[in-house]
Design an enzyme around this catalytic site. Structure first.
Site, PDB file in Angstrom:
ATOM      1  N   ASP A 107     -18.979  43.576  48.921  1.00 25.69           N
ATOM      2  CA  ASP A 107     -18.780  42.501  47.946  1.00 25.69           C
ATOM      3  C   ASP A 107     -19.041  42.919  46.486  1.00 25.69           C
ATOM      4  O   ASP A 107     -19.781  43.856  46.208  1.00 25.69           O
ATOM      5  CB  ASP A 107     -19.731  41.341  48.258  1.00 25.69           C
ATOM      6  CG  ASP A 107     -19.291  40.537  49.475  1.00 25.69           C
ATOM      7  OD1 ASP A 107     -18.509  41.067  50.279  1.00 25.69           O
ATOM      8  OD2 ASP A 107     -19.748  39.390  49.602  1.00 25.69           O
ATOM      9  N   ASP A 108     -18.435  42.137  45.603  1.00 27.10           N
ATOM     10  CA  ASP A 108     -18.747  42.094  44.160  1.00 27.10           C
ATOM     11  C   ASP A 108     -18.105  43.192  43.317  1.00 27.10           C
ATOM     12  O   ASP A 108     -18.351  43.252  42.111  1.00 27.10           O
ATOM     13  CB  ASP A 108     -20.266  42.085  43.894  1.00 27.10           C
ATOM     14  CG  ASP A 108     -20.930  40.805  44.366  1.00 27.10           C
ATOM     15  OD1 ASP A 108     -20.212  39.927  44.899  1.00 27.10           O
ATOM     16  OD2 ASP A 108     -22.159  40.685  44.224  1.00 27.10           O
ATOM     17  N   HIS A 158     -13.160  36.813  46.123  1.00 25.20           N
ATOM     18  CA  HIS A 158     -14.576  36.441  45.973  1.00 25.20           C
ATOM     19  C   HIS A 158     -14.786  35.687  44.655  1.00 25.20           C
ATOM     20  O   HIS A 158     -15.846  35.804  44.034  1.00 25.20           O
ATOM     21  CB  HIS A 158     -15.413  37.723  46.023  1.00 25.20           C
ATOM     22  CG  HIS A 158     -16.879  37.506  46.280  1.00 25.20           C
ATOM     23  ND1 HIS A 158     -17.382  36.564  47.150  1.00 25.20           N
ATOM     24  CD2 HIS A 158     -17.975  38.151  45.780  1.00 25.20           C
ATOM     25  CE1 HIS A 158     -18.696  36.627  47.170  1.00 25.20           C
ATOM     26  NE2 HIS A 158     -19.093  37.573  46.345  1.00 25.20           N
ATOM     27  N   HIS A 162     -17.603  34.704  39.999  1.00 23.01           N
ATOM     28  CA  HIS A 162     -18.790  34.663  40.866  1.00 23.01           C
ATOM     29  C   HIS A 162     -19.729  33.502  40.523  1.00 23.01           C
ATOM     30  O   HIS A 162     -20.958  33.665  40.426  1.00 23.01           O
ATOM     31  CB  HIS A 162     -19.557  36.004  40.773  1.00 23.01           C
ATOM     32  CG  HIS A 162     -20.311  36.351  42.017  1.00 23.01           C
ATOM     33  ND1 HIS A 162     -21.644  36.050  42.201  1.00 23.01           N
ATOM     34  CD2 HIS A 162     -19.933  36.976  43.147  1.00 23.01           C
ATOM     35  CE1 HIS A 162     -22.055  36.490  43.377  1.00 23.01           C
ATOM     36  NE2 HIS A 162     -21.025  37.058  43.983  1.00 23.01           N
ATOM     37  N   HIS A 252     -22.924  45.488  49.275  1.00 27.57           N
ATOM     38  CA  HIS A 252     -22.403  45.289  47.916  1.00 27.57           C
ATOM     39  C   HIS A 252     -22.118  46.636  47.251  1.00 27.57           C
ATOM     40  O   HIS A 252     -22.944  47.547  47.314  1.00 27.57           O
ATOM     41  CB  HIS A 252     -23.413  44.525  47.062  1.00 27.57           C
ATOM     42  CG  HIS A 252     -23.655  43.117  47.520  1.00 27.57           C
ATOM     43  ND1 HIS A 252     -24.474  42.802  48.576  1.00 27.57           N
ATOM     44  CD2 HIS A 252     -23.151  41.935  47.069  1.00 27.57           C
ATOM     45  CE1 HIS A 252     -24.482  41.483  48.745  1.00 27.57           C
ATOM     46  NE2 HIS A 252     -23.689  40.926  47.853  1.00 27.57           N
TER      47      HIS A 252
HETATM   48 ZN   LIG Z   1     -20.983  38.149  45.729  1.00 26.00          ZN
END
Ligand SMILES: [Zn+2]
Length: 284
Positions: A107-108, A158, A162, A252
């Site tokens: 993620d991210d 995503h 955020h 992440h």
């Molecule tokens: Zn995230």
């Protein structure tokens, strides 16, 4: 902003352009008890277990009906948006526990400090993963987005910035999701079919909006809290302790210094592979 036309076209192919979509539809809907494909040593099977990606109640009818959309058989983009069932709009927490399979989710990102290293590791172990990208990071590093997709990983949504979706209006949520899907579609030629709320903080409107946009919601079952940087050993131990067949693991590669996560991946991936796990990126 009105993105109706763009939205329609990207929704039209949502869920219909999986790697091996006829197989996904046919077998995935039934839990795909078939043998693990041997194509990639420890890597993902060509046909990810769609239904395996469903929570028990999320069920096959949804997948089956999705695969029955007109025009799917030839891979031709479908004109009408895919409408997901209520079951499909609920987050998926685990895959089919019948199989010794793990879905690795990252993620991210993308982040030029870490994403290339993660990609090299995944290639080394022939693992296919799902990358939940933040739109504004993807806009800044479109080359990395294309690189992730070119290596066969799934690109997922995503949000754009955020945010905590629970505090946003429906219009703002839609903008966060739609803008990101549009960008990822432009970058890779395929709209994302999975969505993950930042922090796992879904709201009822966000679940519905993601579904309206042709995406299923993916949560996780193994969270080593790597974002808090507890140390490589702690991240590794948490994953190895909690992982089980069907696990969805959260890691992440963006949002800060993720060198501990990268080091943990180096440590735990070979252990899981040696103990008979294989990895998949579930079809949406
Ligand atoms: Zn995230």
């Amino acid at each position: 902003m009105l993105l109706v036309a763009a939205g329609m076209s990207l929704l039209g192919v949502a869920g219909c352009r999986g790697t091996t979509e006829p197989a996904d539809g046919a077998q995935g809907a039934q839990g795909a008890p078939g043998p693990e494909p041997g194509g990639e040593a420890s890597g993902a099977p060509a046909a990810a277990p769609t239904a395996g990606a469903s929570s028990p109640a999320a069920a096959s009818p949804a997948s089956a009906s999705a695969s029955a959309l007109p025009g799917v058989a030839t891979g031709t983009p479908v004109a009408a948006p895919r409408v997901l069932s209520a079951a499909e709009s609920k987050p998926v927490y685990e895959l089919d526990a019948e199989r010794r399979v793990v879905a690795l989710t990252i993620d991210d990102g993308p982040d030029p400090r870490h994403t290339p290293t993660v990609l090299a590791l995944l290639e080394q172990y022939r693992i296919r993963a799902t990358f939940f990208l933040i739109g504004e990071n993807a806009a800044e590093h479109p080359d990395l987005v294309r690189e992730i997709a070119a290596r066969g990983h799934h690109i997922a949504n995503h949000t754009w910035t955020h945010p905590d979706l629970r505090s946003l209006s429906d219009a703002k949520i839609r903008d966060e999701l739609e803008r990101t899907s549009d960008l990822l579609n432009k970058a890779t030629g395929k709209p994302p079919t999975w969505f993950r709320a930042p922090g796992g903080d879904w709201s009822t409107p966000s679940l519905k909006i993601a579904a309206d946009l042709g995406m299923r919601n993916m949560a996780w079952s193994v969270d080593p809290r790597d974002w808090a940087r507890p140390g490589t050993e702690v991240i590794t131990e948490r994953i190895l302790k909690d992982v089980r067949p069907g696990a969805i693991v959260l890691n992440h590669d963006g949002g800060g210094d993720r060198s501990q996560t990268v080091a943990a991946l180096k440590a735990y991936l070979p252990v899981l592979i040696d103990s008979g796990y294989y990895f998949t990126a579930p079809a949406g």
